[in-house]
Write an enzyme that holds these catalytic residues in place. Structure first.
Site, PDB file in Angstrom:
ATOM      1  N   TYR A 296       0.792  -1.258  -0.118  1.00  0.00           N
ATOM      2  CA  TYR A 296      -0.023   0.004   0.131  1.00  0.00           C
ATOM      3  C   TYR A 296       1.009   1.174  -0.037  1.00  0.00           C
ATOM      4  O   TYR A 296       0.762   2.173  -0.754  1.00  0.00           O
ATOM      5  CB  TYR A 296      -0.960   0.001   1.234  1.00  0.00           C
ATOM      6  CG  TYR A 296      -1.930   1.363   1.470  1.00  0.00           C
ATOM      7  CD1 TYR A 296      -3.058   1.356   0.683  1.00  0.00           C
ATOM      8  CD2 TYR A 296      -1.272   2.250   2.200  1.00  0.00           C
ATOM      9  CE1 TYR A 296      -3.637   2.673   0.866  1.00  0.00           C
ATOM     10  CE2 TYR A 296      -2.179   3.356   2.306  1.00  0.00           C
ATOM     11  CZ  TYR A 296      -3.245   3.654   1.609  1.00  0.00           C
ATOM     12  OH  TYR A 296      -4.066   4.523   1.803  1.00  0.00           O
ATOM     13  N   ASP A 297       1.934   1.292   0.627  1.00  0.00           N
ATOM     14  CA  ASP A 297       2.892   2.469   0.930  1.00  0.00           C
ATOM     15  C   ASP A 297       3.387   2.653  -0.595  1.00  0.00           C
ATOM     16  O   ASP A 297       3.753   3.736  -0.773  1.00  0.00           O
ATOM     17  CB  ASP A 297       3.892   2.207   2.130  1.00  0.00           C
ATOM     18  CG  ASP A 297       3.279   2.384   3.198  1.00  0.00           C
ATOM     19  OD1 ASP A 297       2.127   2.912   3.600  1.00  0.00           O
ATOM     20  OD2 ASP A 297       4.020   1.883   4.255  1.00  0.00           O
TER      21      ASP A 297
ATOM     22  N   SER B  35      -3.472  12.336   8.479  1.00  0.00           N
ATOM     23  CA  SER B  35      -2.547  11.091   8.516  1.00  0.00           C
ATOM     24  C   SER B  35      -1.296  11.580   8.562  1.00  0.00           C
ATOM     25  O   SER B  35      -0.755  12.879   8.790  1.00  0.00           O
ATOM     26  CB  SER B  35      -2.777  10.390   6.806  1.00  0.00           C
ATOM     27  OG  SER B  35      -2.029   9.194   6.992  1.00  0.00           O
TER      28      SER B  35
ATOM     29  N   LYS C 268       4.016   3.397  17.148  1.00  0.00           N
ATOM     30  CA  LYS C 268       2.996   3.615  16.334  1.00  0.00           C
ATOM     31  C   LYS C 268       2.105   2.489  16.535  1.00  0.00           C
ATOM     32  O   LYS C 268       2.289   1.276  15.832  1.00  0.00           O
ATOM     33  CB  LYS C 268       3.440   3.639  14.799  1.00  0.00           C
ATOM     34  CG  LYS C 268       2.231   3.818  14.057  1.00  0.00           C
ATOM     35  CD  LYS C 268       2.678   4.230  12.214  1.00  0.00           C
ATOM     36  CE  LYS C 268       1.725   4.589  11.318  1.00  0.00           C
ATOM     37  NZ  LYS C 268       0.697   3.528  11.228  1.00  0.00           N
TER      38      LYS C 268
ATOM     39  N   LYS D 101       7.484  13.418  16.494  1.00  0.00           N
ATOM     40  CA  LYS D 101       6.711  14.682  16.525  1.00  0.00           C
ATOM     41  C   LYS D 101       7.621  15.676  17.079  1.00  0.00           C
ATOM     42  O   LYS D 101       8.375  15.319  18.223  1.00  0.00           O
ATOM     43  CB  LYS D 101       5.475  14.591  17.338  1.00  0.00           C
ATOM     44  CG  LYS D 101       4.444  13.651  16.913  1.00  0.00           C
ATOM     45  CD  LYS D 101       3.180  13.479  18.075  1.00  0.00           C
ATOM     46  CE  LYS D 101       2.161  12.100  17.544  1.00  0.00           C
ATOM     47  NZ  LYS D 101       1.524  11.958  18.629  1.00  0.00           N
TER      48      LYS D 101
ATOM     49  N   CYS E 117     -12.440 -34.427  -4.067  1.00  0.00           N
ATOM     50  CA  CYS E 117     -13.510 -35.277  -4.851  1.00  0.00           C
ATOM     51  C   CYS E 117     -13.004 -36.343  -5.536  1.00  0.00           C
ATOM     52  O   CYS E 117     -13.516 -37.150  -6.320  1.00  0.00           O
ATOM     53  CB  CYS E 117     -14.379 -34.211  -5.740  1.00  0.00           C
ATOM     54  SG  CYS E 117     -13.237 -33.636  -6.928  1.00  0.00           S
TER      55      CYS E 117
END
Length: 434
Positions: A49-50, A95, A131, A303, A424
């Protein structure tokens, strides 16, 4: 066509190619956002995704005139799911941009210095926090009373899950000494131990088991029946604020201390770091602790500590300039592939499955991993008895990464798909192109 384009270096794309790929990326990323944020059922790993988002960003930087109105760069999460009423966030829930290596972290700090025009000897102190891999929520208190709670949603509007949040014991119903209006942001999660117990109970009751603690937490929190949420073991770590009627801290560290003083759980694994060396040393320290932590994490968040600097830095698009997420690499472990069995799908598709000597990867016990198909088995030359490297892709789906050939038993034999269906007994035929 999309895959062919994505194999093309961005510098080799024509404007037409770029426009076609940006349209495809916008569609694909929106679908992945929907599956992750609304359905709690991601279809790709975090790393994949990133990579899609990074590809989109690089193309947009080269062709800024082609940036679309529905660009993923301008979107956070996904629209709130149906079934819940909506809450408009007083301040958007943003985000975070991602860092994947030391160079990205260094560039993050240099961008801050350039933006603030800081002298070379002026320290940029950041607060490093784990995180948490959970579900972001916003809790609104007015005159000390919890009046509403919401999911992130698309960043502007979230789902009203107030009744569900009020069932979580760790969330204070009232607080004393806080500003008249206080919006607390945090992450709802489920500990590894509680997740294992919940899945055992689900399995014993013949009900659906969850793929990982994040899905379990999100699924538990977003129940239309709050009594179901009340029976689930959910926890909270508070990490930020949204709207406040008056400022109460001049630093991120002080903000966390204040939240803890009002009864909110805050993550104990936080540290002030004065430079990139301290940041990376702390990253390595937490990564080494990761498997032993009682909850899942997928990286670190940095941060800027000073609140006045945070306000000056502001935000770009969907992310603040003053914070960044430093992702961990997917965790890996070594084990023995004891047997390859065949799983028969609903449509008759035969899928080889690796049955493993149980091993803990990222705090989760893995005993089976998909081998996908015959070509994948042949490409990696995976055999019964092999010692293999296992990885949880995006910390969700176990997969066999590679074989340690030097540990292979002498009598090992190449694996071949069966000629008859194990269920089967009919002939197993591979269609051309399948």
């Amino acid at each position: 066509m999309h895959d062919d384009l994505r194999a093309t270096p961005v510098e080799d794309l024509t404007p037409l190619d770029a426009a076609v790929e940006l349209a495809a990326l916008a569609k694909d990323i929106a679908e992945h956002d929907r599956r992750y944020y609304q359905d709690d059922a991601p279809a790709v790993s975090d790393a994949d995704y990133d990579a899609l988002r990074h590809r989109n960003q690089v193309i947009e930087e080269r062709f800024p005139e082609l940036i679309r109105a529905d660009s993923p760069s301008n979107r956070v999460g996904a629209a709130p799911a149906q079934g819940f009423s909506k809450i408009l966030h007083a301040r958007p829930m943003l985000s975070l941009a991602n860092a994947f290596n030391a160079e990205d972290v260094t560039e993050f700090l240099q961008r801050i210095r350039r933006f603030l025009s800081l002298a070379d000897d002026e320290p940029v102190v950041v607060v490093a926090e784990t995180k948490i891999d959970g579900l972001s929520v916003s809790l609104r208190y007015v005159e000390g009373e919890l009046v509403s709670g919401a999911t992130r949603g698309d960043g502007e509007t979230g789902e009203d899950i107030t009744r569900n949040l009020k069932t979580i014991a760790e969330i204070p119903q009232t607080i004393v000494g806080a500003p008249a209006v206080l919006e607390v942001r945090g992450e709802i999660f489920m500990s590894k131990e509680d997740f294992a117990a919940l899945n055992a109970a689900q399995e014993a009751a013949g009900e659906k088991v969850f793929a990982n603690p994040r899905n379990a937490a999100a699924g538990s929190l977003r129940q239309l029946d709050a009594s179901i949420t009340a029976r689930r073991p959910l926890s909270l770590f508070a990490y930020a604020t949204g709207e406040v009627s008056e400022e109460f801290a001049d630093s991120q560290w002080g903000l966390l201390d204040a939240l803890a003083g009002w009864g909110f759980p805050v993550n104990p694994e936080r540290r002030r770091c004065a430079d990139v060396i301290e940041i990376l040393e702390n990253y390595d320290r937490i990564e080494a602790l990761r498997a032993d932590l009682p909850y899942d994490i997928d990286g670190m968040v940095y941060k800027v500590d000073r609140m006045d600097w945070q306000r000056r830095l502001g935000q770009v698009s969907r992310a603040p300039r003053w914070a960044i997420a430093h992702k961990f690499a997917a965790e890996k472990a070594q084990t023995v592939l004891e047997k390859i069995t065949i799983q028969v799908g609903r449509t008759g598709t035969l899928t080889p499955v690796a049955n493993l000597r149980p091993v803990t990867v990222g705090g989760v016990v893995v005993s089976r991993a998909t081998l996908h198909n015959e070509d994948e088995v042949a490409r990696k030359d995976v055999r019964e008895g092999d010692t293999v490297i296992i990885q949880r892709a995006g910390d969700v789906i176990p997969q066999v990464v590679s074989v340690i050939v030097e540990k292979r038993p002498r009598e090992s034999q190449a694996f071949h798909m069966p000629e008859v269906c194990p269920e089967c007994g009919s002939s197993a035929v591979r269609e051309e192109g399948e």
